[in-house]
Design a protein around this motif. Structure first.
Motif, PDB file in Angstrom:
ATOM      1  N   ASP A 160      -5.908  -0.776   8.789  1.00 48.72           N
ATOM      2  CA  ASP A 160      -7.162  -1.206   9.414  1.00 48.72           C
ATOM      3  C   ASP A 160      -6.954  -1.698  10.841  1.00 48.72           C
ATOM      4  N   LEU A 161      -5.718  -1.974  11.209  1.00 46.74           N
ATOM      5  CA  LEU A 161      -5.437  -2.555  12.526  1.00 46.74           C
ATOM      6  C   LEU A 161      -4.841  -1.556  13.515  1.00 46.74           C
ATOM      7  N   ILE A 176       2.026   4.743   4.595  1.00 52.57           N
ATOM      8  CA  ILE A 176       2.398   4.025   3.374  1.00 52.57           C
ATOM      9  C   ILE A 176       1.245   4.119   2.382  1.00 52.57           C
ATOM     10  N   GLU A 177       1.566   4.587   1.150  1.00 52.71           N
ATOM     11  CA  GLU A 177       0.583   4.615   0.077  1.00 52.71           C
ATOM     12  C   GLU A 177      -0.734   5.264   0.507  1.00 52.71           C
ATOM     13  N   SER A 178      -0.622   6.522   0.947  1.00 56.67           N
ATOM     14  CA  SER A 178      -1.817   7.289   1.327  1.00 56.67           C
ATOM     15  C   SER A 178      -2.659   6.543   2.357  1.00 56.67           C
ATOM     16  N   ASP A 179      -1.992   6.076   3.390  1.00 54.14           N
ATOM     17  CA  ASP A 179      -2.661   5.453   4.544  1.00 54.14           C
ATOM     18  C   ASP A 179      -3.163   4.042   4.288  1.00 54.14           C
ATOM     19  N   ARG A 180      -2.469   3.302   3.396  1.00 56.72           N
ATOM     20  CA  ARG A 180      -2.755   1.869   3.288  1.00 56.72           C
ATOM     21  C   ARG A 180      -2.215   1.129   4.507  1.00 56.72           C
ATOM     22  N   ALA A 181      -1.124   1.650   5.048  1.00 57.33           N
ATOM     23  CA  ALA A 181      -0.504   1.063   6.228  1.00 57.33           C
ATOM     24  C   ALA A 181       0.282   2.162   6.941  1.00 57.33           C
ATOM     25  N   GLU A 182       0.729   1.871   8.153  1.00 54.48           N
ATOM     26  CA  GLU A 182       1.518   2.834   8.905  1.00 54.48           C
ATOM     27  C   GLU A 182       2.745   2.146   9.495  1.00 54.48           C
ATOM     28  N   VAL A 183       3.801   2.929   9.627  1.00 52.88           N
ATOM     29  CA  VAL A 183       4.983   2.481  10.350  1.00 52.88           C
ATOM     30  C   VAL A 183       5.092   3.358  11.590  1.00 52.88           C
ATOM     31  N   GLU A 232      -2.740 -10.653  12.082  1.00 50.08           N
ATOM     32  CA  GLU A 232      -1.851 -10.702  10.931  1.00 50.08           C
ATOM     33  C   GLU A 232      -1.893  -9.334  10.248  1.00 50.08           C
ATOM     34  N   GLY A 233      -0.738  -8.849   9.839  1.00 49.86           N
ATOM     35  CA  GLY A 233      -0.667  -7.494   9.306  1.00 49.86           C
ATOM     36  C   GLY A 233       0.183  -6.595  10.174  1.00 49.86           C
ATOM     37  N   VAL A 234       0.855  -7.214  11.182  1.00 54.32           N
ATOM     38  CA  VAL A 234       1.774  -6.491  12.070  1.00 54.32           C
ATOM     39  C   VAL A 234       3.149  -7.126  11.940  1.00 54.32           C
TER      40      VAL A 234
END
Length: 445
Positions: free
Chosen positions: A436-437, A369-376, A401-403
């Protein structure tokens, strides 16, 4: 894992950046300046040399590698690298190619070339483009669980009916989960009372039908594309693949190609596409052919600058949405800021596909997501997972938090996760994770 990457271009460096925190990474690169740059900018061992050379691969200690990724800009080089690596090691080999003929050969015999997995840049980019066709306001769409689940990112424009609503008010769909809101460079995990504002990018996970319904609620004025409403500009391999995939979905696109010989070839290969031989930057031609009436225009020419120009011309003529192929990944954000609705970087798409092989915990599918801001991530739950046999609300309480658990598939059944939903061993779970997680969370799932 010990990962050896051949080629330190945009793809190679992107993969290295994703791995250097948690894996032993070696990069082989011919350019001495790039080798020096990577030595100081990344936590990797950079080896100068020709990746097709046995002595260079031995210097990179390929014999001990778990994964070898050949990501140079030359298809033949990547194939030779994998064949050589296979001859001297037990590493899993991944080759990046542009030519779809190589992919077809490999698909016919998975042992061809000594390659364990092949990713085709042009085809992956075309598939990424086609997924946003007919999905109003979508910026990115990725399938999971064999297509039974979709992750989609939408941009909320001024005047959108969902702007000003809370997540609870916007969530009117049985099989949809709101997993993130991106706003002003920050990422928020939404709750029921979280407001949705114009300019937000909303990430949802759910069934394809629910994602389509939500898309329509985000941008009801945009009509989903039909057979006469998509224009592809540029008969490049990506442009051809986009038109071919659209034909498979029942569309009858128009394709503009300047070179007469290439136009003739495309007309023969695309029976349900109207191929027009012309310069797509010719305003008179665009007006004469009513290109402004299109719902969506795909700019797939041979340069980023031309794709930007065509996209802006199309918007000026009245095209609802534009998608531009952007080779320089760094330009994606800039092009979208000046008027391109969706920028697709083939290098970023192929880096995302390769990333899933590096995920600890055995992720079966990965979307960035958004150049590795997050992943699915899509993972198959085993007996040691923190999710198994406990209500989701209890399992998530033990995670950072963040999952967010976005969807669950059990056989052919799609389950929309709720607090009291219990995940079973063998279920496939689609999970949103802050970047980051990922290294901490993925092995626990």
């Amino acid at each position: 894992m010990r990962v050896v990457i051949i080629g330190a271009g945009q793809v190679g460096e992107s993969i290295a950046a994703d791995l250097d925190d948690s894996h032993e990474v070696v990069i082989v690169e011919r350019d001495p300046e790039r080798v020096e740059e990577l030595t100081y900018s990344r936590d990797v061992l950079a080896v100068r040399g020709d990746g097709t050379s046995l002595s260079t691969l031995e210097e990179a200690d390929v014999e001990r590698a778990d994964l070898v990724i050949a990501s140079t800009d030359n298809d033949e080089t990547n194939i030779v690298v994998c064949s050589t690596a296979k001859a001297i090691s037990d590493a899993f080999t991944v080759a990046r190619v542009k030519n779809t003929e190589y992919l077809r050969t490999w698909q016919r015999s998975k042992k061809a070339f000594g390659i364990d997995f092949m990713v085709c840049t042009n085809l992956l980019a075309a598939e990424s483009i086609v997924r946003v066709v007919g999905l109003p306001a979508a910026r990115d769409v990725d399938p999971f669980a064999g297509g039974r689940v979709q992750m989609a990112e939408f941009e909320v424009q001024e005047g959108s009916p969902v702007a000003g609503q809370s997540v609870a008010e916007a969530d009117r769909f049985d099989s949809l989960t709101f997993v993130a809101i991106l706003r002003d460079g920050s990422l928020t995990i939404p709750r029921g009372g979280t407001p949705i504002r114009a300019g937000d990018r909303v990430v949802v996970i759910g069934s394809p039908s629910s994602v389509q319904s939500f898309a329509t609620s985000v941008a009801p004025a945009e009509t989903p594309g039909s057979a006469e409403e998509v224009v592809v500009v540029g008969g490049s391999e990506i442009g051809y693949q986009v038109a071919r995939l659209l034909e498979e979905r029942g569309f009858r696109p128009r394709l503009v190609e300047h070179d007469p010989d290439r136009a003739r070839v495309l007309a023969e290969r695309l029976p349900n596409t109207v191929v027009m031989e012309s310069d797509a930057t010719d305003m008179d031609f665009l007006e004469r052919e009513h290109v402004g009436d299109a719902d969506l225009l795909v700019a797939a020419l041979d340069s980023d600058e031309k794709n930007l120009l065509v996209s802006l011309l199309a918007k000026r003529l009245g095209v609802e949405r534009t998608v531009a192929v952007i080779e320089a990944t760094a330009y994606v954000e800039l092009f979208e800021a000046v008027g391109v609705d969706v920028g697709v970087s083939p290098r970023e798409v192929v880096a995302e596909e390769i990333t899933r092989f590096t995920r600890e915990g055995g992720a079966e599918n990965v979307a960035l997501i958004e150049s590795d801001r997050a992943e699915v991530l899509e993972v198959e739950v085993n007996a040691s997972s923190v999710l198994v046999d406990v209500p989701i609300q209890d399992a998530v309480a033990g995670l950072p938090e963040g999952v967010v658990i976005g969807a669950i598939t059990r056989g052919d059944e799609l389950i929309t996760p709720r607090g009291d939903t219990v995940v079973r061993e063998g279920d496939h779970v689609v999970v949103f994770v802050d970047a980051d997680l990922v290294d901490d969370v993925a092995p626990r799932l």
